[in-house]
Scaffold this motif. Structure first.
Motif, PDB file in Angstrom:
ATOM      1  N   ILE A  79      70.573  97.418  76.220  1.00 31.51           N
ATOM      2  CA  ILE A  79      71.079  98.156  75.068  1.00 31.51           C
ATOM      3  C   ILE A  79      70.036  98.052  73.959  1.00 31.51           C
ATOM      4  O   ILE A  79      69.524  96.967  73.672  1.00 31.51           O
ATOM      5  N   THR A  80      69.694  99.181  73.363  1.00 33.55           N
ATOM      6  CA  THR A  80      68.735  99.203  72.263  1.00 33.55           C
ATOM      7  C   THR A  80      69.439  99.579  70.966  1.00 33.55           C
ATOM      8  O   THR A  80      70.500 100.202  70.976  1.00 33.55           O
ATOM      9  N   TRP A  81      68.835  99.196  69.840  1.00 26.27           N
ATOM     10  CA  TRP A  81      69.286  99.672  68.539  1.00 26.27           C
ATOM     11  C   TRP A  81      68.206  99.367  67.511  1.00 26.27           C
ATOM     12  O   TRP A  81      67.169  98.792  67.832  1.00 26.27           O
ATOM     13  N   THR A  82      68.428  99.782  66.294  1.00 28.99           N
ATOM     14  CA  THR A  82      67.514  99.485  65.198  1.00 28.99           C
ATOM     15  C   THR A  82      68.300  98.807  64.087  1.00 28.99           C
ATOM     16  O   THR A  82      69.518  98.963  63.991  1.00 28.99           O
ATOM     17  N   PHE A  83      67.588  98.056  63.232  1.00 24.18           N
ATOM     18  CA  PHE A  83      68.251  97.498  62.055  1.00 24.18           C
ATOM     19  C   PHE A  83      67.233  97.281  60.946  1.00 24.18           C
ATOM     20  O   PHE A  83      66.026  97.196  61.193  1.00 24.18           O
ATOM     21  N   ASP A  84      67.734  97.197  59.730  1.00 23.27           N
ATOM     22  CA  ASP A  84      66.894  96.966  58.560  1.00 23.27           C
ATOM     23  C   ASP A  84      66.414  95.512  58.582  1.00 23.27           C
ATOM     24  O   ASP A  84      67.226  94.589  58.471  1.00 23.27           O
ATOM     25  N   PRO A  85      65.114  95.277  58.723  1.00 26.72           N
ATOM     26  CA  PRO A  85      64.620  93.899  58.842  1.00 26.72           C
ATOM     27  C   PRO A  85      64.762  93.071  57.578  1.00 26.72           C
ATOM     28  O   PRO A  85      64.534  91.859  57.608  1.00 26.72           O
ATOM     29  N   LEU A  86      65.150  93.682  56.464  1.00 32.10           N
ATOM     30  CA  LEU A  86      65.367  92.928  55.235  1.00 32.10           C
ATOM     31  C   LEU A  86      66.744  92.275  55.178  1.00 32.10           C
ATOM     32  O   LEU A  86      66.974  91.410  54.330  1.00 32.10           O
ATOM     33  N   VAL A  87      67.650  92.670  56.045  1.00 31.80           N
ATOM     34  CA  VAL A  87      69.016  92.139  55.996  1.00 31.80           C
ATOM     35  C   VAL A  87      69.081  90.869  56.849  1.00 31.80           C
ATOM     36  O   VAL A  87      69.132  90.924  58.080  1.00 31.80           O
ATOM     37  N   ALA A  88      69.089  89.726  56.186  1.00 37.41           N
ATOM     38  CA  ALA A  88      68.975  88.447  56.876  1.00 37.41           C
ATOM     39  C   ALA A  88      70.142  88.176  57.814  1.00 37.41           C
ATOM     40  O   ALA A  88      69.951  87.642  58.915  1.00 37.41           O
ATOM     41  N   ARG A  89      71.351  88.535  57.409  1.00 38.94           N
ATOM     42  CA  ARG A  89      72.510  88.242  58.261  1.00 38.94           C
ATOM     43  C   ARG A  89      72.418  89.010  59.583  1.00 38.94           C
ATOM     44  O   ARG A  89      72.820  88.494  60.635  1.00 38.94           O
ATOM     45  N   ASN A  90      71.876  90.214  59.553  1.00 36.49           N
ATOM     46  CA  ASN A  90      71.719  90.983  60.789  1.00 36.49           C
ATOM     47  C   ASN A  90      70.570  90.442  61.637  1.00 36.49           C
ATOM     48  O   ASN A  90      70.669  90.398  62.866  1.00 36.49           O
ATOM     49  N   ALA A  91      69.481  90.046  60.986  1.00 37.67           N
ATOM     50  CA  ALA A  91      68.364  89.469  61.740  1.00 37.67           C
ATOM     51  C   ALA A  91      68.824  88.223  62.487  1.00 37.67           C
ATOM     52  O   ALA A  91      68.509  88.034  63.669  1.00 37.67           O
ATOM     53  N   HIS A  92      69.588  87.373  61.821  1.00 37.40           N
ATOM     54  CA  HIS A  92      70.119  86.159  62.464  1.00 37.40           C
ATOM     55  C   HIS A  92      71.060  86.520  63.606  1.00 37.40           C
ATOM     56  O   HIS A  92      70.958  85.970  64.715  1.00 37.40           O
TER      57      HIS A  92
END
Length: 229
Positions: free
Chosen positions: A110-123
């Motif tokens: 499964i692929t997706w993208t996310f904003d790398p500035l959002v720390a909670r999502n990066a974690h």
């Protein structure tokens, strides 16, 4: 109590559009007609419901669609929870449901993208779920409102190999780190100029690391992105 169910009626589809609008703001991420078309053509369109006290309230939703047939992939367009339901493990349960749903249909990634500035999502994506960063794209969706609040929409591309969950890199393998703010979403409301400076700084730092042939191998709260050779 909670449940995850397919959004298989017009009423539920409209509720999901309203939910996503309330989370992402005035710039709509996906409209009800597209949601209905994705659902009717066999893609992943589900809602997460809070069933406590007999409420049966939709509090989250997840939408993914199949990729190229030969690659056995799905692309997760959006998975979102109302803010007051975050931090309970419900988001992880929703992604695990997506993972098992994909497995049952012989999807391996499964692929997706996310904003790398959002720390909670990066974690969550890189550490908790064990997805892998596969690329960095500058201003992928142009400038719009929503989560980027009018800033450029740089994104990290990630891939979740469903049978090969990534592990954090060993401490002695990390050759560089790139920090990010702990709460960019709050900063965008209180100081959008500072938030934009973080965007440009992070872009330059990540591009510099990648240009040296290093790999973005994980994320650690308090340190930021972890790079290995």
């Amino acid at each position: 109590m909670r449940s995850i169910r397919e959004l298989d009626t017009v009423e539920l589809i409209i509720d999901a559009q309203g939910l996503l609008d309330s989370i992402r703001g005035a710039n709509r991420v996906i409209d009800a007609g597209t949601l209905r078309a994705l659902q009717q053509s066999g893609n992943y369109v589900v809602g997460l419901f809070d069933d406590s006290e007999g409420e049966d309230r939709m509090v989250g939703a997840s939408i993914a669609f199949f990729g190229e047939p030969g690659k056995r992939t799905m692309h997760s367009h959006i998975t979102a929870l109302l803010p007051e339901y975050r931090g309970r493990g419900w988001g992880r349960e929703l992604k695990e449901h997506q993972r098992q749903w994909a497995f049952s249909r012989e999807v391996g990634r499964i692929t997706w993208t996310f904003d790398p500035l959002v720390a909670r999502n990066a974690h969550f994506f890189l550490t908790v779920l064990g997805a892998r960063a596969t690329g960095y794209t500058v201003n992928q969706y142009g400038i719009f409102g929503g989560g980027d609040a009018g800033d450029e929409s740089d994104r990290l591309d990630v891939e979740w190999a469903l049978a090969d969950i990534a592990k954090p890199p060993a401490s002695d393998a990390v050759v560089a780190t790139v920090e990010i703010p702990t709460d960019i979403e709050g900063m965008r409301e209180t100081d959008p100029s500072a938030a934009h400076e973080w965007r440009l700084r992070l872009r330059a730092d990540i591009e510099q690391q990648l240009s040296q042939g290093r790999r973005l191998a994980g994320f650690e709260t308090g340190r930021g992105y972890l790079f290995t050779e």
